[in-house]
Design a protein around this motif. Structure first.
Motif, PDB file in Angstrom:
ATOM      1  N   ASP A  64     -85.766  45.138  31.519  1.00  0.00           N
ATOM      2  CA  ASP A  64     -86.402  46.022  32.490  1.00  0.00           C
ATOM      3  C   ASP A  64     -87.881  45.738  32.650  1.00  0.00           C
ATOM      4  O   ASP A  64     -88.423  45.756  33.748  1.00  0.00           O
ATOM      5  N   ALA A  65     -88.537  45.470  31.522  1.00  0.00           N
ATOM      6  CA  ALA A  65     -89.995  45.355  31.589  1.00  0.00           C
ATOM      7  C   ALA A  65     -90.420  43.911  31.760  1.00  0.00           C
ATOM      8  O   ALA A  65     -89.682  42.990  31.431  1.00  0.00           O
ATOM      9  N   ASP A  66     -91.630  43.711  32.241  1.00  0.00           N
ATOM     10  CA  ASP A  66     -92.159  42.360  32.414  1.00  0.00           C
ATOM     11  C   ASP A  66     -92.596  41.794  31.075  1.00  0.00           C
ATOM     12  O   ASP A  66     -93.395  42.400  30.374  1.00  0.00           O
ATOM     13  N   GLN A 117     -94.537  38.580  29.369  1.00  0.00           N
ATOM     14  CA  GLN A 117     -95.427  37.483  29.758  1.00  0.00           C
ATOM     15  C   GLN A 117     -95.472  36.449  28.636  1.00  0.00           C
ATOM     16  O   GLN A 117     -95.585  36.803  27.467  1.00  0.00           O
ATOM     17  N   THR A 177     -99.730  30.632  37.444  1.00  0.00           N
ATOM     18  CA  THR A 177     -98.603  31.481  37.060  1.00  0.00           C
ATOM     19  C   THR A 177     -97.312  30.767  37.438  1.00  0.00           C
ATOM     20  O   THR A 177     -97.315  29.823  38.224  1.00  0.00           O
ATOM     21  N   SER A 228     -92.605  31.166  36.820  1.00  0.00           N
ATOM     22  CA  SER A 228     -91.516  32.040  36.407  1.00  0.00           C
ATOM     23  C   SER A 228     -90.428  31.222  35.725  1.00  0.00           C
ATOM     24  O   SER A 228     -90.430  29.998  35.788  1.00  0.00           O
ATOM     25  N   ASN A 271     -87.719  39.082  35.195  1.00  0.00           N
ATOM     26  CA  ASN A 271     -88.770  39.940  34.639  1.00  0.00           C
ATOM     27  C   ASN A 271     -89.592  39.222  33.577  1.00  0.00           C
ATOM     28  O   ASN A 271     -90.064  39.819  32.629  1.00  0.00           O
ATOM     29  N   THR A 272     -89.715  37.940  33.739  1.00  0.00           N
ATOM     30  CA  THR A 272     -90.529  37.178  32.795  1.00  0.00           C
ATOM     31  C   THR A 272     -91.545  36.356  33.586  1.00  0.00           C
ATOM     32  O   THR A 272     -91.178  35.618  34.496  1.00  0.00           O
ATOM     33  N   LYS A 273     -92.804  36.537  33.224  1.00  0.00           N
ATOM     34  CA  LYS A 273     -93.877  35.871  33.959  1.00  0.00           C
ATOM     35  C   LYS A 273     -94.495  34.805  33.053  1.00  0.00           C
ATOM     36  O   LYS A 273     -94.724  35.052  31.856  1.00  0.00           O
ATOM     37  N   LYS A 309     -93.930  47.833  23.850  1.00  0.00           N
ATOM     38  CA  LYS A 309     -93.075  47.494  24.991  1.00  0.00           C
ATOM     39  C   LYS A 309     -91.698  47.035  24.491  1.00  0.00           C
ATOM     40  O   LYS A 309     -91.306  45.887  24.691  1.00  0.00           O
ATOM     41  N   THR A 315     -89.164  44.831  26.414  1.00  0.00           N
ATOM     42  CA  THR A 315     -89.249  43.378  26.613  1.00  0.00           C
ATOM     43  C   THR A 315     -88.458  42.624  25.545  1.00  0.00           C
ATOM     44  O   THR A 315     -88.285  41.418  25.642  1.00  0.00           O
ATOM     45  N   GLN A 375     -85.637  40.151  26.589  1.00  0.00           N
ATOM     46  CA  GLN A 375     -86.008  38.783  26.999  1.00  0.00           C
ATOM     47  C   GLN A 375     -86.478  37.967  25.805  1.00  0.00           C
ATOM     48  O   GLN A 375     -86.186  36.777  25.701  1.00  0.00           O
TER      49      GLN A 375
END
Lengths: 476, 338
Positions: free
Chosen positions: B6-8, B10, B43, B45, B51-53, B219, B222, B225
């Motif tokens: 759900d969350a990004d 990085q 940046t 992906s 949801n991964t930067k 978080k 995350t 991921q």
């Protein structure tokens, strides 16, 4: 944006903490002054090299170092002694020796083990120019006296004399590297038991103790040649183009070291007895008379003279028992740990349990030479850690805050804009009478001003009208 | 899509230097290939992991970026991490051996210093310099690691010259006596008439995956991921140690064939062979076997199988090797608790 932009471990000092710190600094400074120590203010920022020359590379890991805009590598001072000795060397014509100097101020150190930053305060003295036991006893006595003057009781003076170790290391003719190794491992030897075996093992891995194995050399043939032939061959090799720059070393230095390496190292056979004696001494600690006797016995057993112990005995005899009356004196030969720049006595002043160090010092006769002086300049001194001293104050009756503070804090409150000029006049009169006075600049009414006064340790509020003082309210 | 967090999350990757391209290739091999619209954008992906930067940063800055919490994960050299990591910080190593970017941190002295071959020699020389009122000067980009190493080896008198430029020139240019730098092949050192000490390297470094614990704690969304990334990396790294071997063996029966193979348990695959009956025109009783073996014993296994009459022996790489759980992820979770 972060809530706090302060460096953890480097704190603001305000209010009562500030008052206590100032009082300690002034009390110690007054005491040192009565013993003819003049105050010196040294820079907080010095060339990094100044401190490295004294403390070695180890100190670089504890220092806050950076480059100036013009590229000079500088550090925040981690201590004062180097700066003071530098000052004495730079003084074009040294005044008649000895020089007695005192200092006080913040120093900065990073704790490598815990990762903590530290700014703390030191006050201390340096007695420069004399190597007589009288100067040793003067500095020791003043170290004890300072602590009792602050009202702290039951302190310990733990000391030793590094000349005893120097005597042993000289006797066995160890190289500087060998000497440094022994001195740096006293703290381990002090543990007794298997410690000596572990230290010997380390000496072996560092090539300081005979490993019965010749070091590998690229040019094997050289070791079987005559010295003249070997020198000639090495000199020829160093002239070859492909060998490159020699850096700051000369061909002679490289040749000498190479030959020394191939044909044996004097240290390796003498390190063993030196470590044996250092190990035996390092575990001696306690009553001075008992320790002196035990140390003498060890030296005698190894057929060494006890000249250095006699000098230490003289220093102890000179110590005026009155000036150290509140202090118990302990000899600890294991105190010689990691103090490569000290040369004679070293000592530590602690609380009764020995866990908190109030300060430490010693003799460093070689420092001036390390800093570039051509002349020999014997010196010794000590520094207190003021925060450690203050942490033991408790209900110290002598410190500020616990005594009656007669200064009154007053808030002068003009009741309207017309009365402000009158308020200025009244404030001036109150200040002339020894009050600390502030004038309201927040246009608070009386009720708000009382709340403000209560939270800011203000004793009295004086309200002022156009004609003068209207009322006085005692708040504190 | 491998996961649907759900969350990004990085992750910072090196935008320059020796680690840039190998990192991209490594992630590609882990089925975590990075898409970046152009080499000038910072940046990107991972299409297989939503949801991964991906953030590209200078390799030298990645440790401090993870330390300050700019991203949850980062890939950098172990050397740089150990040099720049602050004490009691929130950053930690999630996987310390990604299997690329290998190099060693060594001390190198002028070739002309015939007498200096070990760290013990250097300790001796540092004192000789001091007797001559000089400091042994070391040019390095790793002041923390180098000074720690010196102190551990009883060298107290030295000064560090920190520089970000080319170190190899320092001894000739005269602003340092020796250098403390990374060495991959030693060619650059030789060209500059420097030689590494024969003592073991100060540090054997390679690329590692680092994480910010504090950020992952606040978080937890995350972690889905993060688990995928660790599973895939760990599975890929582990797989490099193994080969899959297939062979055809004639035998009286399935049991007899397996028994012969298992006579040498260390050469019979991780858990023993998989076996199936083959049907051929000759009417012989043949079996096809498959085993997964450690690459260190590959030729021994082939020899063993040949002796049992195996033919048509083929080997293939293993893409991923997953164990009963992701050990790297379990380790990271325990670090989050501390």
């Amino acid at each position: 944006m972060n809530k706090s932009i302060r460096i953890r471990g480097i704190d603001d000092i305000t209010g009562n903490s500030w008052a206590i710190l100032k009082w300690v600094q002034e009390t110690l400074s007054d005491l040192f002054a009565t013993h003819a120590y003049r105050f010196i203010e040294t820079p907080m920022l010095e060339p990094t090299d100044l401190f490295v020359r004294k403390g070695g590379g180890g100190i670089t890991t504890q220092m806050y170092s950076f480059s100036t805009p013009d590229g000079l590598q500088v550090s925040m001072r981690p201590e004062f002694t180097s700066s003071i000795v530098r000052h004495c060397i730079e003084a074009e014509s040294l005044p008649r020796l000895p020089i007695r100097l005192q200092y006080s101020g913040p120093v900065f150190r990073f704790d490598v083990d815990t990762g903590d930053n530290h700014q703390f305060h030191q006050s201390g003295i340096e007695l420069i120019g004399s190597d007589h036991p009288r100067s040793d006893s003067e500095v020791l006595a003043l170290g004890c006296l300072g602590i009792s003057t602050l009202g702290l009781e039951k302190t310990q003076l733990v000391m030793t004399d590094l000349d005893i170790f120097s005597q042993i290391l000289n006797h066995y003719g160890l190289s500087d590297r060998g000497r440094l190794f022994v001195m740096n491992h006293i703290s381990i030897l002090q543990k007794g038991g298997d410690a000596l075996l572990h230290v010997k093992e380390k000496a072996r891995t560092l090539g300081l103790l005979r490993p019965n194995q010749q070091p590998k050399i690229n040019i094997d043939d050289v070791s079987s040649m005559s010295e003249t032939k070997a020198r000639h061959l090495i000199a020829e090799m160093l002239k070859r183009d492909e060998i490159g720059s020699l850096g700051r070393r000369t061909p002679n230095q490289i040749t000498e070291r190479l030959l020394r390496k191939m044909w044996g190292n004097h240290d390796s056979s003498n390190m063993d007895p030196a470590l044996e004696i250092a190990g035996a001494l390092a575990i001696i600690k306690g009553d001075p008379q008992y320790c002196l006797k035990a140390a003498k016995d060890i030296l005698k057993a190894h057929r060494l003279t006890s000249i250095s112990l006699e000098k230490l005995e003289e220093t102890l005899n000179l110590l005026n028992s009155e000036s150290i009356s509140d202090t118990s004196l302990i000899l600890d030969f294991g105190l010689a740990r990691g103090m490569s720049y000290y040369t004679g006595i070293v000592f530590e002043l602690t609380d009764a349990t020995g866990k908190t160090s109030f300060g430490s010092g010693g003799r460093y006769d070689g420092l001036a030479n390390s800093l570039g002086s051509e002349k020999k300049l014997p010196a010794l001194g000590f520094a207190y850690n003021l925060e450690h001293l203050i942490s033991f104050f408790g209900e110290n009756p002598k410190s500020p805050g616990s005594s009656e503070d007669t200064t009154q804090s007053t808030l002068v409150l003009p009741m309207n804009s017309e009365s402000y000029r009158k308020a200025l006049e009244i404030a001036k009169d109150l200040r002339a009478n020894g009050n600390n006075v502030e004038i309201d600049v927040f246009m608070r009414n009386l009720e708000e001003s009382i709340a403000y006064a209560l939270s800011n340790s203000i004793d009295v509020i004086v309200t002022v009208g156009e004609c003068g003082v209207e009322n006085e309210y005692n708040v504190g | 899509m491998l996961d649907n967090g759900d969350a990004d999350l990085q992750i910072i990757l090196p935008s320059d230097g020796n680690l840039h391209q190998p990192t991209r290739e490594f992630l590609q091999s882990c089925n975590l290939g990075v898409e970046r619209s152009s080499s000038r954008t910072y940046t990107g992906s991972i299409p297989n992991l939503i949801n991964t930067k991906v953030l590209f940063q200078r390799a030298a800055d990645i440790t401090s970026k993870i330390e300050e919490g700019s991203a949850e994960l980062g890939i950098t050299g172990l050397d740089r991490f150990l040099e720049y990591q602050r004490h009691a910080s929130d950053s930690t190593i999630a996987i310390d051996d990604l299997g690329f970017g290998g190099c060693k941190l060594v001390l190198a002295v002028p070739t002309s210093w015939l007498d200096i071959t070990t760290i013990e020699d250097l300790a001796d020389l540092a004192l000789e310099f001091r007797e001559n009122k000089k400091q042994l000067k070391i040019a390095t980009k790793y002041p923390r690691l180098i000074s720690k190493y010196f102190l551990e080896n009883g060298i107290e008198y030295f000064s560090l010259v920190t520089t970000s430029g080319t170190l190899e020139a320092a001894p000739v240019a005269g602003y340092a006596d020796i250098i403390g730098d990374l060495m991959a092949t030693g060619e650059t050192l030789r060209e500059n008439k420097l030689k590494p000490l024969s003592s073991p390297a100060i540090l054997s470094s390679q690329a590692c995956l680092i994480a910010n614990r504090k950020l992952l704690r606040v978080k937890p969304d995350t972690l889905g991921q993060v688990k995928v990334i660790l599973e895939m990396m760990e599975g890929y790294i582990r797989s490099k140690q193994y080969h899959r071997i297939s062979a055809n063996i004639q035998g009286e029966s399935e049991k007899a064939t397996v028994t012969k193979i298992l006579e040498r348990p260390n050469l019979a695959g991780l858990q023993g062979p998989t076996i199936s009956r083959m049907y051929n025109v000759n009417g012989n009783t043949s079996y096809s076997i498959t085993i997964v073996v450690n690459q260190g014993v590959l030729l021994e296994v082939i020899d063993h199988l040949r002796k049992l009459g195996a033919t048509d022996i083929t080997t293939s790489d293993v893409n991923y090797m997953f164990k009963d759980k992701s050990y790297a992820y379990a380790k990271l979770l325990s670090q989050l608790e501390n």
